[in-house]
Write a protein that holds these residues in place. Structure first.
Motif, PDB file in Angstrom:
ATOM      1  N   THR A 101       0.813  -1.225   0.000  1.00  0.00           N
ATOM      2  CA  THR A 101       0.000   0.000   0.000  1.00  0.00           C
ATOM      3  C   THR A 101       0.842   1.269   0.000  1.00  0.00           C
ATOM      4  O   THR A 101       0.297   2.362   0.168  1.00  0.00           O
ATOM      5  CB  THR A 101      -0.946   0.022   1.216  1.00  0.00           C
ATOM      6  N   ALA A 102       2.136   1.138  -0.159  1.00  0.00           N
ATOM      7  CA  ALA A 102       3.000   2.329  -0.185  1.00  0.00           C
ATOM      8  C   ALA A 102       2.540   3.267  -1.295  1.00  0.00           C
ATOM      9  O   ALA A 102       2.346   2.856  -2.438  1.00  0.00           O
ATOM     10  CB  ALA A 102       4.443   1.918  -0.402  1.00  0.00           C
ATOM     11  N   GLY A 103       2.320   4.517  -0.940  1.00  0.00           N
ATOM     12  CA  GLY A 103       1.872   5.505  -1.918  1.00  0.00           C
ATOM     13  C   GLY A 103       0.369   5.632  -2.022  1.00  0.00           C
ATOM     14  O   GLY A 103      -0.121   6.563  -2.651  1.00  0.00           O
ATOM     15  N   ASN A 104      -0.391   4.715  -1.448  1.00  0.00           N
ATOM     16  CA  ASN A 104      -1.852   4.805  -1.470  1.00  0.00           C
ATOM     17  C   ASN A 104      -2.326   5.716  -0.345  1.00  0.00           C
ATOM     18  O   ASN A 104      -1.578   6.043   0.578  1.00  0.00           O
ATOM     19  CB  ASN A 104      -2.490   3.424  -1.298  1.00  0.00           C
ATOM     20  N   SER A 105      -3.597   6.097  -0.393  1.00  0.00           N
ATOM     21  CA  SER A 105      -4.147   6.925   0.677  1.00  0.00           C
ATOM     22  C   SER A 105      -4.303   6.087   1.951  1.00  0.00           C
ATOM     23  O   SER A 105      -4.423   4.860   1.896  1.00  0.00           O
ATOM     24  CB  SER A 105      -5.496   7.517   0.272  1.00  0.00           C
ATOM     25  N   LEU A 106      -4.310   6.762   3.095  1.00  0.00           N
ATOM     26  CA  LEU A 106      -4.320   6.087   4.390  1.00  0.00           C
ATOM     27  C   LEU A 106      -5.525   5.170   4.550  1.00  0.00           C
ATOM     28  O   LEU A 106      -5.392   4.020   4.961  1.00  0.00           O
ATOM     29  CB  LEU A 106      -4.287   7.134   5.514  1.00  0.00           C
ATOM     30  N   PHE A 107      -6.706   5.661   4.226  1.00  0.00           N
ATOM     31  CA  PHE A 107      -7.930   4.867   4.387  1.00  0.00           C
ATOM     32  C   PHE A 107      -8.516   4.458   3.043  1.00  0.00           C
ATOM     33  O   PHE A 107      -9.733   4.382   2.876  1.00  0.00           O
ATOM     34  CB  PHE A 107      -8.965   5.652   5.200  1.00  0.00           C
ATOM     35  N   GLY A 108      -7.658   4.167   2.086  1.00  0.00           N
ATOM     36  CA  GLY A 108      -8.107   3.793   0.748  1.00  0.00           C
ATOM     37  C   GLY A 108      -8.920   2.513   0.749  1.00  0.00           C
ATOM     38  O   GLY A 108      -8.736   1.626   1.580  1.00  0.00           O
ATOM     39  N   ARG A 109      -9.836   2.412  -0.199  1.00  0.00           N
ATOM     40  CA  ARG A 109     -10.679   1.222  -0.336  1.00  0.00           C
ATOM     41  C   ARG A 109     -10.301   0.466  -1.606  1.00  0.00           C
ATOM     42  O   ARG A 109     -11.135  -0.154  -2.253  1.00  0.00           O
ATOM     43  CB  ARG A 109     -12.150   1.640  -0.383  1.00  0.00           C
ATOM     44  N   ASP A 110      -9.023   0.504  -1.951  1.00  0.00           N
ATOM     45  CA  ASP A 110      -8.531  -0.163  -3.157  1.00  0.00           C
ATOM     46  C   ASP A 110      -8.570  -1.672  -2.978  1.00  0.00           C
ATOM     47  O   ASP A 110      -8.737  -2.195  -1.878  1.00  0.00           O
ATOM     48  CB  ASP A 110      -7.101   0.286  -3.461  1.00  0.00           C
ATOM     49  N   ASP A 111      -8.371  -2.367  -4.071  1.00  0.00           N
ATOM     50  CA  ASP A 111      -8.379  -3.827  -4.064  1.00  0.00           C
ATOM     51  C   ASP A 111      -6.952  -4.334  -3.831  1.00  0.00           C
ATOM     52  O   ASP A 111      -6.347  -4.950  -4.698  1.00  0.00           O
ATOM     53  CB  ASP A 111      -8.931  -4.333  -5.388  1.00  0.00           C
ATOM     54  N   VAL A 112      -6.402  -4.077  -2.629  1.00  0.00           N
ATOM     55  CA  VAL A 112      -5.027  -4.431  -2.298  1.00  0.00           C
ATOM     56  C   VAL A 112      -5.048  -5.584  -1.297  1.00  0.00           C
ATOM     57  O   VAL A 112      -5.774  -5.541  -0.297  1.00  0.00           O
ATOM     58  CB  VAL A 112      -4.279  -3.219  -1.695  1.00  0.00           C
ATOM     59  N   TYR A 113      -4.252  -6.607  -1.575  1.00  0.00           N
ATOM     60  CA  TYR A 113      -4.202  -7.792  -0.710  1.00  0.00           C
ATOM     61  C   TYR A 113      -2.789  -8.015  -0.196  1.00  0.00           C
ATOM     62  O   TYR A 113      -1.810  -7.775  -0.903  1.00  0.00           O
ATOM     63  CB  TYR A 113      -4.644  -9.041  -1.482  1.00  0.00           C
TER      64      TYR A 113
END
Length: 157
Positions: A36-48
């Motif tokens: 999740t490096a570089g993503n927003s703190l409370f992002g709702r992305d599809d990251v596993y």
């Protein structure tokens, strides 16, 4: 009256189980931070990470909580007992709260059903660990064993 066992013979096994839970959470958090490096703190992305959905906030909390559980598992005294009891309750409560907000914008930790299930399992394991790793003087442990033995053989008690 309920009795929490004192100086239970399987105490080392329970501390190992708690340590494994803490280690998994720490490793999950580290992998999550990398993913999740570089993503927003409370992002709702599809990251596993390690098969569970995560975001940057959940990964940071996981690293911190994993360290706390590892510290609790390494404590031989009653500090570890209380830390494991508390961690078990926290896992169960967070799992239930996140289950209630799973399909809403309030799902700030990006939980999925699998994450809720893992949280519940870890909560039960650490709670059981906390129930069986209480330490006390040998005389008090013997008195507790004697009380349980006589209470289980006494039909009135």
């Amino acid at each position: 009256m309920a009795h929490i066992p004192i100086n239970h013979p399987a105490r080392p096994l329970y501390r190992v189980l708690s340590g494994l839970v803490g280690l998994y959470i720490l490793i999950f958090g580290i992998f999550g931070l990398v993913e999740t490096a570089g993503n927003s703190l409370f992002g709702r992305d599809d990251v596993y990470a390690l098969g569970l959905r995560t975001n940057l906030a959940f990964s940071l909390v996981s690293v911190l909580f994993g360290i706390v559980i590892l510290i609790g598992a390494s404590q031989r005294g009653n500090l570890g007992h209380f830390m494991n009891l508390t961690a078990g309750v926290v896992f169960l409560v967070v799992g239930l709260v996140m289950l209630t907000v799973l399909q809403t914008e309030a799902n700030i930790l990006n939980f999925s059903v699998a994450t809720v299930v893992v949280s519940m399992i870890f909560g039960l394991v650490t709670l059981a660990t906390g129930l069986y790793d209480k330490v006390g003087p040998p005389a008090r442990a013997e008195a507790e064993r004697e009380y349980r033995r006589t209470a289980s053989t006494d039909p009135a008690g």
